[in-house]
Design a protein around this motif. Structure first.
Motif, PDB file in Angstrom:
ATOM      1  N   ARG A 115       0.839  -1.386   0.018  1.00 39.81           N
ATOM      2  CA  ARG A 115      -0.022  -0.103  -0.149  1.00 39.81           C
ATOM      3  C   ARG A 115       0.833   1.079  -0.039  1.00 39.81           C
ATOM      4  O   ARG A 115       0.262   2.223  -0.551  1.00 39.81           O
ATOM      5  CB  ARG A 115      -0.978   0.015   1.191  1.00 39.81           C
ATOM      6  N   VAL A 116       1.922   1.029   0.486  1.00 38.56           N
ATOM      7  CA  VAL A 116       2.900   2.422   0.715  1.00 38.56           C
ATOM      8  C   VAL A 116       3.701   2.405  -0.688  1.00 38.56           C
ATOM      9  O   VAL A 116       3.718   3.751  -1.170  1.00 38.56           O
ATOM     10  CB  VAL A 116       3.955   2.142   1.702  1.00 38.56           C
ATOM     11  N   GLN A 117       3.949   1.384  -1.050  1.00 39.72           N
ATOM     12  CA  GLN A 117       4.385   1.589  -2.793  1.00 39.72           C
ATOM     13  C   GLN A 117       3.374   2.079  -3.658  1.00 39.72           C
ATOM     14  O   GLN A 117       3.849   3.028  -4.449  1.00 39.72           O
ATOM     15  CB  GLN A 117       4.836   0.227  -3.082  1.00 39.72           C
ATOM     16  N   VAL A 118       2.270   1.984  -3.440  1.00 36.56           N
ATOM     17  CA  VAL A 118       1.077   2.514  -4.373  1.00 36.56           C
ATOM     18  C   VAL A 118       1.136   3.818  -4.167  1.00 36.56           C
ATOM     19  O   VAL A 118       1.248   4.719  -5.092  1.00 36.56           O
ATOM     20  CB  VAL A 118      -0.276   1.938  -4.235  1.00 36.56           C
ATOM     21  N   ARG A 119       1.084   4.266  -2.920  1.00 38.24           N
ATOM     22  CA  ARG A 119       0.974   5.797  -2.531  1.00 38.24           C
ATOM     23  C   ARG A 119       2.150   6.442  -3.089  1.00 38.24           C
ATOM     24  O   ARG A 119       2.059   7.578  -3.490  1.00 38.24           O
ATOM     25  CB  ARG A 119       0.661   5.781  -0.859  1.00 38.24           C
ATOM     26  N   GLN A 120       3.553   6.176  -2.816  1.00 34.79           N
ATOM     27  CA  GLN A 120       4.494   6.643  -3.326  1.00 34.79           C
ATOM     28  C   GLN A 120       4.730   6.810  -4.716  1.00 34.79           C
ATOM     29  O   GLN A 120       5.158   7.962  -5.095  1.00 34.79           O
ATOM     30  CB  GLN A 120       5.721   5.578  -2.720  1.00 34.79           C
TER      31      GLN A 120
END
Length: 285
Positions: A115-120
């Motif tokens: 999820r962090v990767q998608v947001r980043q």
């Protein structure tokens, strides 16, 4: 994504996305330090001890968190995000950043990291400020509230009319001002009438955040205790799947027509949200 004075939200693609700094080094501690710096700019005598008191965290523990000596559990991250008065999308990201590093379960860590990767990736293409503005409902509401007739656009009035905290409104206006979407004129906030239109290829995450929040607002409106005016309906119908694109386009045109009519009305004294949903109920083969 298209922003204009009637706040039409649409996800589109872009061949030349805006580049910003990589968010690969983004950390939940950044949010803590950023908020401390913001409060110290307002009050130079504001100390870490005062900050810890306001966050209801022992000063020694807050110092350890900031200096990366201790981590955050999910419950502590949620509580801290609430005390920091983060927006909905920022709160989710804050908690995911903590889980990605400190979750005891490897599965939970991996899910949070994804999820962090998608947001980043979205941040890299549209920027963190832009992501917040297109994914948190209250930015659109604040912009539209500034168009009400005979409305005193003070932070206190905006907060009272939208049911937001003073801190949330203040931070939101600062962000909108940075993006040149509002300006301050003689202690009054004014929405800039110029259209803002950009295309973001990675804004689907922001779209999901925005529509999820608006669904929650719709549910709140139906609560009998709120005494808000609402009109909602839902029909489930069997149809040919090939007609989905055609119907979606008709819904979009209908929505634009209604919003244009509402926007051109006289004596603007309140805000309404027009939300249409058209989605598949059965599982895809």
């Amino acid at each position: 994504m298209s922003w204009n004075t009637i706040a039409e939200f649409r996800v589109t693609s872009s061949k030349n996305p805006v580049k910003t700094r990589s968010m690969s080094k983004h950390h939940y501690r950044d949010y803590i330090l950023k908020e401390l710096e913001r409060r110290q700019r307002k009050n130079p005598s504001y100390s870490l001890r005062a900050f810890a008191r306001d966050l209801e965290v022992p000063c020694s523990r807050l110092s350890e968190i900031i200096n990366n000596k201790v981590g955050l559990s999910e419950s502590r991250a949620v509580n801290l995000a609430t005390k920091l008065n983060l927006s909905a999308s920022e709160r989710d990201f804050f908690v995911d950043l903590a889980l990605a590093e400190h979750a005891r379960s490897a599965v939970l860590r991996e899910m949070a990291q994804k999820r962090v990767q998608v947001r980043q990736e979205a941040f890299e293409k549209i920027g963190e400020d832009e992501f917040a503005v297109i994914s948190d409902w209250h930015y659109t509401a604040i912009l539209q509230l500034l168009h009400l007739d005979n409305f005193e656009t003070s932070i206190e009035n905006i907060a009272s009319r939208l049911g937001l905290s003073l801190d949330t409104v203040e931070k939101s206006l600062d962000r909108l001002e940075t993006l040149k979407m509002v300006t301050k004129d003689e202690n009054k906030w004014v929405s800039v009438s110029q259209k803002y239109s950009s295309s973001y290829g990675a804004s689907s995450e922001a779209a999901r955040n925005f529509y999820s929040q608006m669904q929650n607002k719709a549910a709140e409106a139906m609560d009998i205790a709120n005494r808000k005016r609402w009109d909602m309906g839902c029909t489930v119908v069997a149809t040919d799947s090939s007609k989905a694109k055609e119907i979606s386009e008709k819904i979009r045109k209908f929505r634009l027509e209604i919003m244009q009519e509402l926007h051109s009305s006289n004596n603007k004294d309140t805000l309404f949200a027009l939300s249409t949903s058209f989605f598949e109920v059965t599982e895809r083969n």
